[in-house]
Design an enzyme around this catalytic site. Structure first.
Site, PDB file in Angstrom:
ATOM      1  N   HIS A 309       0.849  -1.187   0.000  1.00  0.00           N
ATOM      2  CA  HIS A 309       0.000   0.000   0.000  1.00  0.00           C
ATOM      3  C   HIS A 309       0.883   1.234   0.000  1.00  0.00           C
ATOM      4  O   HIS A 309       1.941   1.234   0.621  1.00  0.00           O
ATOM      5  CB  HIS A 309      -0.913   0.012   1.249  1.00  0.00           C
ATOM      6  CG  HIS A 309      -2.045   0.963   1.121  1.00  0.00           C
ATOM      7  ND1 HIS A 309      -1.929   2.300   1.436  1.00  0.00           N
ATOM      8  CD2 HIS A 309      -3.318   0.780   0.688  1.00  0.00           C
ATOM      9  CE1 HIS A 309      -3.089   2.888   1.211  1.00  0.00           C
ATOM     10  NE2 HIS A 309      -3.947   2.004   0.750  1.00  0.00           N
ATOM     11  N   ASP A 366      -7.936  -5.270  -0.017  1.00  0.00           N
ATOM     12  CA  ASP A 366      -8.473  -6.100  -1.100  1.00  0.00           C
ATOM     13  C   ASP A 366      -8.148  -7.585  -0.970  1.00  0.00           C
ATOM     14  O   ASP A 366      -8.663  -8.392  -1.730  1.00  0.00           O
ATOM     15  CB  ASP A 366      -7.928  -5.605  -2.452  1.00  0.00           C
ATOM     16  CG  ASP A 366      -8.548  -4.292  -2.853  1.00  0.00           C
ATOM     17  OD1 ASP A 366      -9.754  -4.141  -2.615  1.00  0.00           O
ATOM     18  OD2 ASP A 366      -7.833  -3.432  -3.389  1.00  0.00           O
TER      19      ASP A 366
END
Ligand code: ACO
Length: 436
Positions: A309, A366
């Protein structure tokens, strides 16, 4: 609330000292205010991907990527998933505080009244190619709203801001369900006034004239939770897109359409679908370590989808929530998914691998969501659409904050690295007789 501290940073360029004010955020984050830098020095800053640039100040969401903290309007995400419904969180993001009972009633009423799609727009779905991705259908349909609904200029929208925001949040849910029904060749199901936001969506997705859908409270609870954790994430790629497009005073629907296009990419919201494709490939192959090696190999474009991320350099707090809920949800539905075992194996292998440890690569939001959506019966090509529905209040809140903030048109600079000044070495007038 930003404060201009008394502090300045000094930058020495070409023998000249330039003082740059230091801006301090509510949580103590500090930023150099470089708005006067070019004027004083002729210099711009270079920051590809804006990885080190605060593009605006905002009061909506706080993320601390080092400590895994996410708060909407100051409230920790962990508390919101325990005590609030998605509609409450949407209100919180858009209006700045949680609703009281009467605000909640009138917000729900507004969502209900704006949930119907203009009947003429329904026919658009008939002309979309069968295999079109629902994200592309969705962005097209939302853009088309600009033509179907009156008073979409920025002034009219700002004058009716509560209505404009509620319509965007509500109607996209109807469009998403219609897009799905069309893709499977079934008649669309209209929204119902007596159902909650998430129950309504599930009903529009799965009800059919020949097989009525029994609304499963556990699925509604889980959808609320997933929508809440996805509802906003400050200046991510799609939200920044909404702000960039909106800064040209473009109406809310067109900016959301642009946000949806940004979200559809596999490096952003499209990752949840890509994770499932990856897990299936790993399952078919059977050798988890082979894929860990591939992800580390700089000559191989393969990356572990659902890992890493831009902001979180620790476990994504949203992934932590989803990971915890995933097992319990699947067992409540008596659903066993072998891909969950693969996901757990991949995670365990990555988290003890030096490559992932050094780079602070953890599962992101996700990584596990697709497994939950699958258990709910949501098809894979709708996963990113689910993300879009959840992110709507965030986009709407940022658009609303931006238009109220006297925002400047977004127009970054660049450093030109092309040819230096040169003349034309071909005389194009020679071929003038050709029709181009
Ligand atoms: N697998 C393998 N290596 C990775 C991964 C990954 N998933 N993510 C990052 N890395 C490596 C990079 O190769 C790079 O290594 P290097 O320093 O040796 O060159 C290092 O980690 C830093 O990566 P960057 O790409 O510079 O990090 P950035 O912040 O630009 O990227 C991103 C973040 C795009 C999310 C990236 O981690 C990625 O591609 N992940 C997979 C896709 C994904 O899951 N996207 C969803 C993000 S969450 C969301 O949008 C909701």
């Amino acid at each position: 609330m930003k404060t201009q501290s008394q502090d300045f940073a000094e930058l020495k360029v070409d023998g000249k000292v330039i003082r740059l004010p230091i801006v301090v955020g509510t949580e103590g984050e500090r930023a150099l205010d470089i708005t006067g830098l070019r004027r004083q020095s002729g210099l711009v800053t270079l920051d590809p991907g804006f990885a080190n640039t605060a593009s605006c100040t905002s009061q909506i969401t706080y993320v601390d990527g080092e400590h895994g903290i996410l708060r909407y309007r100051g409230i920790p995400i962990e508390e919101l998933v325990k005590k609030a419904m998605f509609v409450d969180v949407a209100y919180l993001l858009v209006h700045g505080q949680l609703p009281n009972a009467s605000e909640r009633r009138s917000f729900s009423e507004q969502l209900n009244l704006s949930s119907l799609l203009h009947e003429d727009m329904r026919h658009f779905f008939d002309h979309m190619p069968q295999g079109a991705h629902p994200m592309h259908i969705l962005s097209t349909m939302i853009n088309a709203m600009t033509a179907f609904y009156p008073n979409v200029d920025i002034k009219s929208m700002a004058d009716n801001i509560d209505e404009s925001c509620a319509r965007a949040i509500s109607i996209v849910r109807t469009m998403a369900a219609f897009a799905y029904k069309k893709s499977i060749g079934e008649p669309v199901v209209y929204p119902r006034h007596d159902l909650s936001y998430c129950a309504n969506f599930l009903n529009m997705m799965f009800d059919s004239p020949v097989k009525p859908y029994r609304i499963e409270p556990e699925a509604v609870r889980m959808l609320n939770l997933l929508f809440i954790i996805h509802a906003d994430h400050e200046q991510n790629c799609s939200t920044s897109t909404v702000r960039v497009v909106g800064s040209a005073q473009v109406n809310l629907y067109a900016t959301i359409s642009a946000g949806i296009s940004a979200l559809s990419g596999p490096l952003h919201g499209g990752a949840n679908q890509a994770v499932m494709e990856m897990l299936r490939t790993i399952q078919a192959d059977g050798d988890v370590m082979k894929f860990i090696r591939m992800a580390k190999d700089k000559d191989n474009p393969f990356r572990l989808m659902g890992f890493g991320h831009r902001v979180y350099k620790t476990y994504d707090p949203r992934a932590e929530i989803v990971r915890r809920e995933c097992d319990a949800f699947l067992s409540k539905l008596h659903y066993r998914d072998p891909l969950l075992d693969v996901a757990r194996e991949v995670e365990a292998a990555a988290l003890k691998d030096e490559y992932f440890i050094e780079r602070h690569l953890y599962p992101n939001v996700d990584f596990y969501t697709g497994i939950i959506y699958r258990a709910m019966g949501i098809p894979e090509n709708m996963f990113t659409v689910m993300f879009a529905l959840a992110r709507l209040p965030g986009w709407v809140a940022h658009w609303r904050e931006m238009i109220g903030d006297d925002t400047k048109l977004v127009r970054p600079r660049q450093i030109y690295t092309g040819c230096p000044l040169c003349g034309m070495d071909t005389d194009l007038s020679v071929n003038r007789t050709l029709v181009i």
